[in-house]
Design an enzyme around this catalytic site. Structure first.
Site, mmCIF file in Angstrom:
data_model
loop_
_atom_site.group_PDB
_atom_site.id
_atom_site.type_symbol
_atom_site.label_atom_id
_atom_site.label_comp_id
_atom_site.label_asym_id
_atom_site.label_seq_id
_atom_site.Cartn_x
_atom_site.Cartn_y
_atom_site.Cartn_z
ATOM 1 N N LYS A 277 0.822 -1.198 0.000
ATOM 2 C CA LYS A 277 0.000 0.000 0.000
ATOM 3 C C LYS A 277 0.866 1.261 0.000
ATOM 4 O O LYS A 277 2.033 1.222 0.402
ATOM 5 C CB LYS A 277 -0.881 0.026 1.264
ATOM 6 C CG LYS A 277 -1.929 -1.066 1.351
ATOM 7 C CD LYS A 277 -2.688 -0.954 2.666
ATOM 8 C CE LYS A 277 -3.761 -2.027 2.778
ATOM 9 N NZ LYS A 277 -4.876 -1.787 1.848
ATOM 10 N N ARG A 351 -10.378 -11.427 1.456
ATOM 11 C CA ARG A 351 -11.278 -12.422 0.871
ATOM 12 C C ARG A 351 -10.648 -13.816 0.871
ATOM 13 O O ARG A 351 -11.371 -14.824 0.841
ATOM 14 C CB ARG A 351 -11.663 -11.996 -0.544
ATOM 15 C CG ARG A 351 -10.529 -11.930 -1.541
ATOM 16 C CD ARG A 351 -10.849 -11.084 -2.746
ATOM 17 N NE ARG A 351 -10.940 -9.660 -2.407
ATOM 18 C CZ ARG A 351 -11.264 -8.703 -3.263
ATOM 19 N NH1 ARG A 351 -11.547 -9.007 -4.530
ATOM 20 N NH2 ARG A 351 -11.319 -7.448 -2.879
#
Length: 501
Positions: A277, A351
């Site tokens: 990130k 996920r």
């Protein structure tokens, strides 16, 4: 967190021996009006309290708080007028308006020993929850001595010994304590909250409430084939965990009793892994385990309230770090249950651990399955920072959404478009973890998760990436940092299932 003591009182509010009295206000014609419950106080000001507050700038807007010295008109030296916002003339203020006004008032009363509120005459539960949560402060790591939270809030009711009021207050305090516990977990920095320590805290909370626990470490996960959790956690020196909590009501009959599976994303810190990130605001990724915190405290809350519903929480915990051992874009992981996933972006890690947990949770054959995750930045783009996105099987999704709106957490139903599924096709595996484009990212994450939920299971997926953490200014009963969303929604859903199946 230190919460104020909440106490029911039916004593006269005008002569109460407290440091401050709280009243509600609403917008009026060109000024401000007093909300219900303040009639005696207004009389002590010869019916002119609203006009006096208007001179001080009061308009009754949400989050507006006006302080007024009483100069002997009341037993308390200070009056605090807290805005409820515009109300429907027929139905009056909503519970969320009361909750928010109570929280705003309680925040400005930091450093005060004792106060009394008339908001409880409008909605006792909401006034109690708002007062408790509005005083929340996470000060574990502060060496300075700021103002202590409000010490005690007296809640004005018609009869303090009323059994129904006592039950309402007991439940409101339990819910507020659960929300605060979730906030504490989210606000704990990642050097102290990592998979093993998070698992320890979950077990400690569960054991206090008599909830059965099971913890799988990295060796157990490898033996059982939890490829998603292991893949995400392999780059960290602090290995992953899977925590299972099981609450079975002691006295409720087994026949006809519903079973609810809860799953929560527990990424204790998310760097994005190899797909790292940007540095800006990466510190906020300490909150990427807010879904896990919510399902843990909700399971414990169900036990404390003795809800007649069986609850099984499956909570994957991992730290997503870049290192020489980290998983890579291009890797193929085999999930628990055998589905293979091509990893195209290691920052779509939530996920992957949820996929493992959903398959395991479904093996318990629940009547309802709910997962909670700070899953996608796309949720914030689509719905902002205060509105959870709720997806899943249509009927149950809408039921959860309606309850979320009733309790003031304001979830919004979102679709799972079938046309997005081909965009997750992989050249190597059964499915890829992201699409090749950025359109509908929140929905695509839900579509991905749906692959791991049995078709015949009532399922709801809550994406709380924005609502779980407040990086802006405090508002209502919500301070900076962890918010505890969606604990109140989950608790209300469990209560609704317990009552209606």
């Amino acid at each position: 967190m230190t919460s104020p003591t909440l106490r029911l009182t039916d004593a006269a509010v005008t002569t109460a021996s407290v440091d401050a009295i709280v009243v509600g206000t609403v917008p009026g014609d060109g000024g401000v009006r007093l909300a219900a419950g303040a009639e005696e106080i207004d009389a002590a000001f010869d019916g002119g309290l609203a006009e006096l507050l208007a001179v001080l700038g009061a308009r009754g807007k949400a989050d507006e708080v006006i302080k007024l010295p009483t100069r002997g008109a009341l037993g308390a030296p200070l009056l605090v007028a807290t805005g409820l916002g515009a109300v429907d003339g027929a139905s009056g203020p909503t519970g969320e308006q009361v909750r928010r006004a109570a929280g705003a008032a309680t925040r400005v009363l930091a450093g005060t020993s004792r106060a009394l509120t008339t908001l409880s005459r409008i909605d006792l539960a909401a006034a109690a929850e708002g007062a408790a949560l509005g005083s929340y402060a996470f000060t574990v790591y502060r060496s300075g001595n700021g103002d202590a939270p409000l010490g005690q809030m007296d809640l004005s009711v018609p009869a303090a010994q009323d059994a129904a009021a006592t039950r309402v207050l007991t439940q409101a305090v339990a819910v507020a304590d659960a929300v605060a516990a979730a906030r504490d977990l989210v606000n704990t920095p990642p050097n102290d909250l990592y998979p093993a320590s998070f698992a320890d805290r979950a077990v400690a909370l569960a054991h206090q409430a008599g909830v059965h626990t099971e913890v799988l470490d990295e060796k157990d996960l490898a033996r059982a084939g939890y490829g998603g959790i292991l893949g995400v956690g392999v780059g960290s020196s602090r290995p992953p965990r899977l925590v299972r909590l099981h609450y079975t009501p002691a006295d409720a009959p087994t026949a006809g009793r519903s079973k609810v599976a809860l799953v929560g994303k527990g990424v204790t810190f998310d760097t994005g892994g190899i797909s790292i990130k940007p540095a800006a605001k990466m510190d906020e990724m300490t909150m990427d385990m807010a879904g896990a915190a919510a399902v843990i405290v909700t399971t414990v809350l169900a036990a404390r309230l003795g809800l007649p519903v069986e609850v099984i929480a499956t909570v994957p915990m991992a730290e997503n770090m870049p290192s020489g051992t980290a998983y890579r874009p291009g890797d193929v992981l085999t999930m628990y249950g055998g589905t293979t996933v091509e990893v195209l972006n290691t920052d779509a890690e939530g996920r992957l651990i949820l996929a493992d947990a959903l398959v395991r949770a479904a093996q318990d054959a629940p009547d309802y399955l709910i997962d909670v995750a700070t899953l996608t930045g796309a949720q914030v783009v689509a719905l902002g920072t205060r509105t959870p996105g709720i997806m899943g099987t249509a009927e149950f999704r809408d039921r959860v959404t309606a309850i979320s709106q009733q309790v003031g957490e304001n979830g919004w139903a979102m679709p799972l478009p079938e046309h997005l599924r081909p965009d997750l096709d992989s050249r190597l595996a059964d499915i890829a973890n992201v699409m090749s484009h950025r359109w509908g990212g929140m929905l695509a994450a839900g579509v991905f998760l749906s692959e791991f939920v049995p078709d015949d299971t009532d399922w709801a997926h809550l994406d709380v990436a924005g609502p779980a953490y407040n990086s802006g200014s405090a508002w209502g009963y919500t301070g900076k940092g962890g918010t505890g969303v969606p604990v109140r929604t989950l608790a209300a859903v469990l209560t609704d299932i317990a009552e209606h199946g």
